[in-house]
Design an enzyme around this catalytic site. Structure first.
Site, PDB file in Angstrom:
ATOM      1  N   ASP A 196       0.856  -1.197   0.000  1.00  0.00           N
ATOM      2  CA  ASP A 196       0.000   0.000   0.000  1.00  0.00           C
ATOM      3  C   ASP A 196       0.885   1.238   0.000  1.00  0.00           C
ATOM      4  O   ASP A 196       1.729   1.398   0.881  1.00  0.00           O
ATOM      5  CB  ASP A 196      -0.883  -0.039   1.262  1.00  0.00           C
ATOM      6  CG  ASP A 196      -1.637   1.269   1.461  1.00  0.00           C
ATOM      7  OD1 ASP A 196      -1.915   1.948   0.444  1.00  0.00           O
ATOM      8  OD2 ASP A 196      -1.949   1.601   2.624  1.00  0.00           O
TER       9      ASP A 196
ATOM     10  N   ASP B 276     -10.466 -17.361 -14.887  1.00  0.00           N
ATOM     11  CA  ASP B 276     -11.166 -17.793 -13.686  1.00  0.00           C
ATOM     12  C   ASP B 276     -12.247 -18.832 -14.020  1.00  0.00           C
ATOM     13  O   ASP B 276     -13.040 -18.626 -14.945  1.00  0.00           O
ATOM     14  CB  ASP B 276     -11.827 -16.539 -13.085  1.00  0.00           C
ATOM     15  CG  ASP B 276     -12.328 -16.742 -11.687  1.00  0.00           C
ATOM     16  OD1 ASP B 276     -11.508 -16.979 -10.795  1.00  0.00           O
ATOM     17  OD2 ASP B 276     -13.568 -16.657 -11.489  1.00  0.00           O
TER      18      ASP B 276
ATOM     19  N   ASP C  24      -1.871  -1.419  -3.717  1.00  0.00           N
ATOM     20  CA  ASP C  24      -2.257  -0.721  -4.935  1.00  0.00           C
ATOM     21  C   ASP C  24      -1.253  -0.946  -6.070  1.00  0.00           C
ATOM     22  O   ASP C  24      -0.184  -1.536  -5.865  1.00  0.00           O
ATOM     23  CB  ASP C  24      -2.455   0.778  -4.658  1.00  0.00           C
ATOM     24  CG  ASP C  24      -1.380   1.334  -3.721  1.00  0.00           C
ATOM     25  OD1 ASP C  24      -0.185   1.135  -4.035  1.00  0.00           O
ATOM     26  OD2 ASP C  24      -1.741   1.931  -2.679  1.00  0.00           O
TER      27      ASP C  24
ATOM     28  N   GLU D  56      -8.344 -21.846 -15.070  1.00  0.00           N
ATOM     29  CA  GLU D  56      -8.625 -22.465 -13.773  1.00  0.00           C
ATOM     30  C   GLU D  56      -9.742 -23.486 -13.984  1.00  0.00           C
ATOM     31  O   GLU D  56     -10.848 -23.122 -14.401  1.00  0.00           O
ATOM     32  CB  GLU D  56      -9.060 -21.408 -12.748  1.00  0.00           C
ATOM     33  CG  GLU D  56      -9.168 -21.991 -11.349  1.00  0.00           C
ATOM     34  CD  GLU D  56     -10.053 -21.185 -10.417  1.00  0.00           C
ATOM     35  OE1 GLU D  56      -9.906 -21.318  -9.195  1.00  0.00           O
ATOM     36  OE2 GLU D  56     -10.906 -20.416 -10.906  1.00  0.00           O
TER      37      GLU D  56
ATOM     38  N   HIS E 148      -4.150 -17.553  -4.169  1.00  0.00           N
ATOM     39  CA  HIS E 148      -4.955 -16.711  -3.273  1.00  0.00           C
ATOM     40  C   HIS E 148      -6.165 -17.444  -2.690  1.00  0.00           C
ATOM     41  O   HIS E 148      -6.875 -16.878  -1.860  1.00  0.00           O
ATOM     42  CB  HIS E 148      -5.416 -15.480  -4.040  1.00  0.00           C
ATOM     43  CG  HIS E 148      -6.360 -15.842  -5.158  1.00  0.00           C
ATOM     44  ND1 HIS E 148      -5.948 -16.582  -6.249  1.00  0.00           N
ATOM     45  CD2 HIS E 148      -7.684 -15.613  -5.334  1.00  0.00           C
ATOM     46  CE1 HIS E 148      -6.989 -16.774  -7.052  1.00  0.00           C
ATOM     47  NE2 HIS E 148      -8.050 -16.195  -6.515  1.00  0.00           N
ATOM     48  N   ASP E 149      -6.430 -18.655  -3.145  1.00  0.00           N
ATOM     49  CA  ASP E 149      -7.555 -19.439  -2.622  1.00  0.00           C
ATOM     50  C   ASP E 149      -7.090 -20.571  -1.710  1.00  0.00           C
ATOM     51  O   ASP E 149      -7.907 -21.339  -1.220  1.00  0.00           O
ATOM     52  CB  ASP E 149      -8.339 -20.086  -3.777  1.00  0.00           C
ATOM     53  CG  ASP E 149      -9.013 -19.076  -4.678  1.00  0.00           C
ATOM     54  OD1 ASP E 149      -9.407 -18.007  -4.196  1.00  0.00           O
ATOM     55  OD2 ASP E 149      -9.143 -19.378  -5.888  1.00  0.00           O
TER      56      ASP E 149
ATOM     57  N   ASN F 114      -0.459   4.548  -0.348  1.00  0.00           N
ATOM     58  CA  ASN F 114      -1.104   5.805   0.047  1.00  0.00           C
ATOM     59  C   ASN F 114      -1.781   5.745   1.414  1.00  0.00           C
ATOM     60  O   ASN F 114      -2.586   6.591   1.762  1.00  0.00           O
ATOM     61  CB  ASN F 114      -2.110   6.261  -1.025  1.00  0.00           C
ATOM     62  CG  ASN F 114      -3.246   5.266  -1.186  1.00  0.00           C
ATOM     63  OD1 ASN F 114      -3.206   4.172  -0.620  1.00  0.00           O
ATOM     64  ND2 ASN F 114      -4.258   5.647  -1.934  1.00  0.00           N
TER      65      ASN F 114
ATOM     66  N   ASP G 159      -6.195 -11.341 -14.772  1.00  0.00           N
ATOM     67  CA  ASP G 159      -7.241 -12.281 -14.412  1.00  0.00           C
ATOM     68  C   ASP G 159      -8.456 -11.973 -15.287  1.00  0.00           C
ATOM     69  O   ASP G 159      -8.870 -10.816 -15.390  1.00  0.00           O
ATOM     70  CB  ASP G 159      -7.604 -12.099 -12.924  1.00  0.00           C
ATOM     71  CG  ASP G 159      -7.741 -13.415 -12.196  1.00  0.00           C
ATOM     72  OD1 ASP G 159      -8.535 -14.247 -12.671  1.00  0.00           O
ATOM     73  OD2 ASP G 159      -7.067 -13.616 -11.163  1.00  0.00           O
TER      74      ASP G 159
HETATM   75  C1  GLC Z   1     -11.982 -18.575  -8.611  1.00  0.00           C
HETATM   76  C2  GLC Z   1     -11.137 -17.561  -7.891  1.00  0.00           C
HETATM   77  C3  GLC Z   1     -11.746 -17.318  -6.550  1.00  0.00           C
HETATM   78  C4  GLC Z   1     -13.131 -16.769  -6.738  1.00  0.00           C
HETATM   79  C5  GLC Z   1     -13.971 -17.663  -7.649  1.00  0.00           C
HETATM   80  C6  GLC Z   1     -15.168 -16.933  -8.169  1.00  0.00           C
HETATM   81  O1  GLC Z   1     -12.002 -19.810  -7.972  1.00  0.00           O
HETATM   82  O2  GLC Z   1      -9.819 -17.989  -7.838  1.00  0.00           O
HETATM   83  O3  GLC Z   1     -10.970 -16.441  -5.776  1.00  0.00           O
HETATM   84  O4  GLC Z   1     -13.779 -16.652  -5.512  1.00  0.00           O
HETATM   85  O5  GLC Z   1     -13.267 -18.093  -8.789  1.00  0.00           O
HETATM   86  O6  GLC Z   1     -14.796 -15.973  -9.113  1.00  0.00           O
HETATM   87 CA    CA Z   2      -3.545   1.937  -1.194  1.00  0.00          CA
END
Ligand code: GLC
Ligand code: CA
Length: 564
Positions: free
Chosen positions: A28, A206, A36, A261, A334-335, A30, A105
């Site tokens: 971050d 995704d 960001d 994915e 991230h999941d 700011n 993404d």
């Molecule tokens: C994918 C993403 C996840 C999101 C889901 C719905 O699995 O990686 O973070 O919640 O799709 O878009």
């Molecule tokens: Ca920020």
């Protein structure tokens, strides 16, 4: 007549090392507590020094953030939390100047319910946008079928005003797009071209295996009430047709990389999405190895991953895709929970060693490595105490469903969340031992993991024995040795439940990789190929290779090729 296009895609993605950035938690600049774009630009040198040459940027588009940006309300706009279009252009330019490509993404199974298409669709049954989504009448006051949403409850939401239900495989603020409508496909292809024309280098797609729904939307097997998808939503009848159309109309005309994915995908199905001869995608993410610890409540389980099963799964993917497709090599994203906590050992005595071992084991296989931010530091799962510490819609919904519904106690659920919850990956990147780990000068949107004083980039940069420095060496080694990109894969000791070992062979060279997945000394079941040159080892003291020390990883070239 069908036109034939000569694909402009080269295969640079086979030499890619991808660094995944979850912008909200990266840096971050700011003081608003939210990472960001300018924060990413500031850290491009860090990414470059690591040895990554591609960034996968999690969504930075306009979004009401019901699912942290995976609910997009304008595909062409940057969310003001992350900065401006000019900030984005600067990031892209600075990345390219360093030889780093940026993959965006692409979230097009669904939009946000605040996207203009959906507001128009909802407001007027006769709007041309109505058919951009999937609307059905109910069955005697109940939803059109029994599909469950990934985030719990029915996958259908009743819309009072128009008297119909709409489908949302994720939250009710994430209505599914109707890909059968050619206008929808046209819009998606347009927005892809728009980003590619700005210079972005590809897409991570995704839940792309969900875009084609089965004809008639029939009931599936009784829904797992634990947030399982109806299996009927996966790999629907027209998904490959749509992806080929996307490839012909968009992807083949640009030099780019694509990764899909694809939950629950088998190797055979993966080859349909990403076989070299398919004209669809370049590679797909399989979750076979990350779901081995699932239990009766799905991911909410206290189980550890069984090494035998892990070896079988990863070997299976290596063998099945060799020369026909391309693997994604990842432990986390991230999941997922943090790699070292899930697959290694995050106790202080073993954390760094096991983190290095994990990287060695996976990133020397065939495929493209994906490193999730902080993994290169050996960042760990976080000690969330109560559900109020969590931000993730999946964990929060599951907590209420399972605890309020009486399936598990609150304490048990918090243990599950500490083990498997998505927020483990989303705590702020640990840059320094200073306040808030150097992530923000303000209050972070989610708490910093208290172990930042020990685990942070500044400390690891200064320590040649750190996980970070090991990652750099590993990736440097990978870059310069084509056997890693092109070699075949042979597993040693398949029956061992402590050692994961394999060789890679190419062009007369044999690279051997030996890893101990336990905290105890592990004798080798039989003598390994003779050591030519040791190229990597996560212990500094030498030792004969008749057993492996706790979490030891050793990589060497065999003296005689072909004799493994
Ligand atoms: C994918 C993403 C996840 C999101 C889901 C719905 O699995 O990686 O973070 O919640 O799709 O878009
Ligand atoms: Ca920020």
């Amino acid at each position: 007549m069908q036109k034939t296009y000569i694909s402009r895609q080269s295969q640079w993605w086979k030499d890619a090392v991808v660094y995944q950035i979850y912008p909200r938690s990266f840096l971050d600049t700011n003081g608003d507590g939210i990472g960001d774009l300018n924060g990413i630009t500031l850290r491009l040198d860090y990414v470059q020094a690591l040895g990554a040459n591609v960034i996968w940027l999690c969504p930075v588009y306009a979004s009401p953030n019901d699912d942290n940006g995976y609910d997009i309300s304008d595909y062409r706009a940057i969310h003001p939390d992350f900065g401006t279009r000019a900030d984005f252009e600067r990031l892209l330019g600075e990345a390219h100047r360093r030889g780093i490509r940026i993959v965006m993404d692409l979230v097009v199974n669904h939009t946000s319910d605040e996207h203009a298409w959906f507001t128009a669709a909802r407001a007027d049954r006769n709007s041309p946008y109505r058919d951009y989504y999937i609307w059905r009448d109910g069955r005697n006051g109940t939803p059109p079928n029994n599909w469950g949403s990934w985030f719990g409850g029915s996958a259908w939401e009743y819309d009072e005003a128009s008297g119909q239900y709409y489908l949302h495989i994720f939250s009710k603020k994430q209505p599914d797009l109707n890909w059968e409508n050619p206008a929808v496909r046209g819009e998606v292809f347009d927005l892809m071209r728009w980003w590619l024309d700005q210079g972005v280098d590809g897409f991570r797609m995704d839940v792309i295996s969900l875009i084609s729904k089965p004809e008639g939307l029939p009931d599936g097997p009784p829904d797992g009430e634990f947030g399982d998808l109806s299996p009927l939503c996966l790999n629907g009848p027209r998904v490959h047709e749509y992806l080929r159309e996307m490839n012909a109309q968009v992807l083949s005309r640009y030099d780019n990389m694509t990764v899909g994915e694809t939950p629950n995908v088998t190797p055979a199905e993966a080859l349909r999405y990403a076989g070299f001869d398919r004209g669809e995608l370049n590679m797909v993410f399989s979750f076979d190895h990350t779901s081995l610890s699932d239990g009766p409540l799905g991911k909410w389980s206290g189980q550890k991953t069984d090494l035998g099963a892990l070896k079988a799964v990863l070997a299976n993917w290596q063998l099945a895709l060799h020369q026909r497709g391309w693997n994604c090599l990842f432990w986390s994203n991230h999941d997922q929970p943090r790699a070292v906590s899930k697959f290694g050992d995050d106790r202080p005595a073993f954390r760094a060693r096991s983190a290095k071992m994990l990287a060695t084991c996976l990133y020397l296989m065939q495929g493209t490595p994906y490193i999730f931010q902080g993994e290169e530091l050996g960042m760990t799962n976080a000690p969330f105490e109560t559900i109020a510490d969590c931000r993730d819609i999946e964990s929060v919904n599951a907590y209420h469903r399972l605890v309020d519904g009486g399936s598990v106690s609150g304490e048990q659920m918090m243990r599950y969340i500490r083990q498997a919850g998505r927020d483990n990956a989303r705590t702020p990147m640990q840059w320094t031992p200073g306040a808030q780990a150097g992530f923000t000068a303000g209050t972070p949107w989610i708490g910093v993991n208290p172990n930042y004083r020990q685990i942070n980039a500044e400390a690891e940069q200064a320590d040649s024995d750190s996980v970070l420095c090991y990652y750099r060496a590993l990736l440097r080694f990978r870059r310069n040795n084509p056997v890693i990109r092109d070699g075949d894969f042979v597993m040693f000791y398949p029956e061992s439940d402590s050692i994961f070992a394999y060789s890679r062979q190419f062009d007369g060279e044999t690279l051997c990789v030996f890893c101990n997945f336990t905290d105890a000394e592990a004798p080798l079941p039989y003598t390994p190929p003779r050591i030519g040159q040791i190229v990597l080892r996560n212990y500094s003291e030498d030792a004969p290779l008749c057993s492996l020390r706790p979490y030891e990883a050793v990589v060497y070239y065999a003296e005689e090729s072909g004799e493994c």
